[in-house]
Design a protein around this motif. Structure first.
Motif, short mmCIF file in Angstrom:
data_model
loop_
_atom_site.label_atom_id
_atom_site.label_comp_id
_atom_site.label_asym_id
_atom_site.label_seq_id
_atom_site.Cartn_x
_atom_site.Cartn_y
_atom_site.Cartn_z
N PHE A 22 5.15 -9.75 -4.13
CA PHE A 22 5.92 -9.74 -3.01
C PHE A 22 5.81 -8.32 -2.19
O PHE A 22 5.48 -8.55 -1.03
CB PHE A 22 7.43 -9.81 -3.39
N PRO A 23 5.75 -7.23 -2.89
CA PRO A 23 5.67 -6.17 -2.11
C PRO A 23 4.26 -5.87 -1.46
O PRO A 23 3.97 -5.29 -0.61
CB PRO A 23 6.02 -4.83 -3.19
N ILE B 245 0.85 0.17 -8.63
CA ILE B 245 0.50 -0.11 -7.23
C ILE B 245 1.52 -0.48 -6.43
O ILE B 245 1.77 -0.39 -5.14
CB ILE B 245 -0.50 -1.17 -7.33
N GLY B 246 2.46 -1.47 -7.04
CA GLY B 246 3.66 -1.87 -6.34
C GLY B 246 4.46 -0.97 -5.58
O GLY B 246 5.00 -0.72 -4.62
N ASP B 247 4.88 0.36 -6.35
CA ASP B 247 5.40 1.47 -5.88
C ASP B 247 4.93 2.27 -5.00
O ASP B 247 5.42 2.47 -3.86
CB ASP B 247 5.80 2.21 -7.13
N ILE B 248 3.57 2.22 -5.19
CA ILE B 248 3.00 3.08 -4.23
C ILE B 248 2.95 1.98 -2.52
O ILE B 248 3.06 2.84 -1.57
CB ILE B 248 1.28 3.11 -4.52
N LEU B 249 2.58 1.05 -2.78
CA LEU B 249 2.89 0.26 -1.40
C LEU B 249 3.95 0.20 -1.02
O LEU B 249 3.99 0.29 0.39
CB LEU B 249 2.00 -1.12 -1.93
N SER B 250 5.10 0.14 -1.60
CA SER B 250 6.33 -0.38 -1.33
C SER B 250 6.82 1.37 -0.60
O SER B 250 7.57 1.16 0.33
CB SER B 250 7.44 -0.39 -2.36
N GLY C 192 14.33 -9.50 -1.02
CA GLY C 192 13.25 -10.34 -1.62
C GLY C 192 12.74 -9.69 -2.84
O GLY C 192 12.46 -10.15 -3.96
N MET C 193 12.60 -8.35 -2.65
CA MET C 193 11.98 -7.57 -3.72
C MET C 193 13.10 -7.76 -5.24
O MET C 193 12.72 -7.72 -6.29
CB MET C 193 11.81 -6.06 -3.45
#
Length: 158
Positions: free
Chosen positions: A17-18, A77-82, A120-121
């Motif tokens: 999702f992110p 990677i999700g944290d970085i993108l988010s 959504g997250m």
């Protein structure tokens, strides 16, 4: 290399999702016509909003432990993108269409979009609340879009 891949937290629940939202928002920023801001102002906004979101992450998610993204023990990677691309892209898109006449319409629209991304997250299991609330997020979104980003635009246009 294995440790690097492990630290990316690629197996996090709801990671898709992110990643998907980040890609869509970055593509919108890059491809939509620039109406009210220049590439220079996009660069400045990306840097300032990016710094603000990483500082917020350090305080809210790390120091106070009010939310967890993915694995709470890893910054994947999700944290970085988010934290890097979602808030900055939303801020840039907001400022690209912002005028004094549509301030409140856009502020409400982008607050709702931000809120739906957060929902959504949480829904897909990537984000967990450990003391934060959705109401707090809504207040932060409205404040950012209605007050901080217009002030930011005024400052960088001078």
């Amino acid at each position: 290399m294995d440790k690097f891949l492990h630290n990316l937290d690629l197996g996090a629940k709801g990671l898709w999702f992110p990643v998907t939202i980040s890609i869509i928002l970055v593509l919108l920023v890059l491809l939509l016509p620039k109406k009210n801001i220049s590439w220079r102002e996009i660069y400045i906004t990306f840097c300032i909003v990016g710094l603000a979101t990483w500082i917020s992450d350090a305080i809210i998610a790390r120091a106070l432990n009010l939310i967890d993204l993915g694995d709470p023990n890893r910054g994947g990677i999700g944290d970085i993108l988010s934290y890097t691309f979602i808030p900055t892209s939303l801020a840039i898109l907001f400022l690209n269409y912002y005028t004094k006449e549509n301030k409140w319409k856009l502020s409400i629209l982008f607050s709702v979009i931000s809120f739906l991304i957060e929902v959504g997250m949480a829904y897909f299991g990537y984000m967990k609340y450990t003391g934060w609330s959705m109401v707090s997020s809504l207040v932060v979104f409205i404040t950012a879009f209605a007050f901080f980003l217009p002030l930011h635009l005024k400052i960088i246009k001078k």
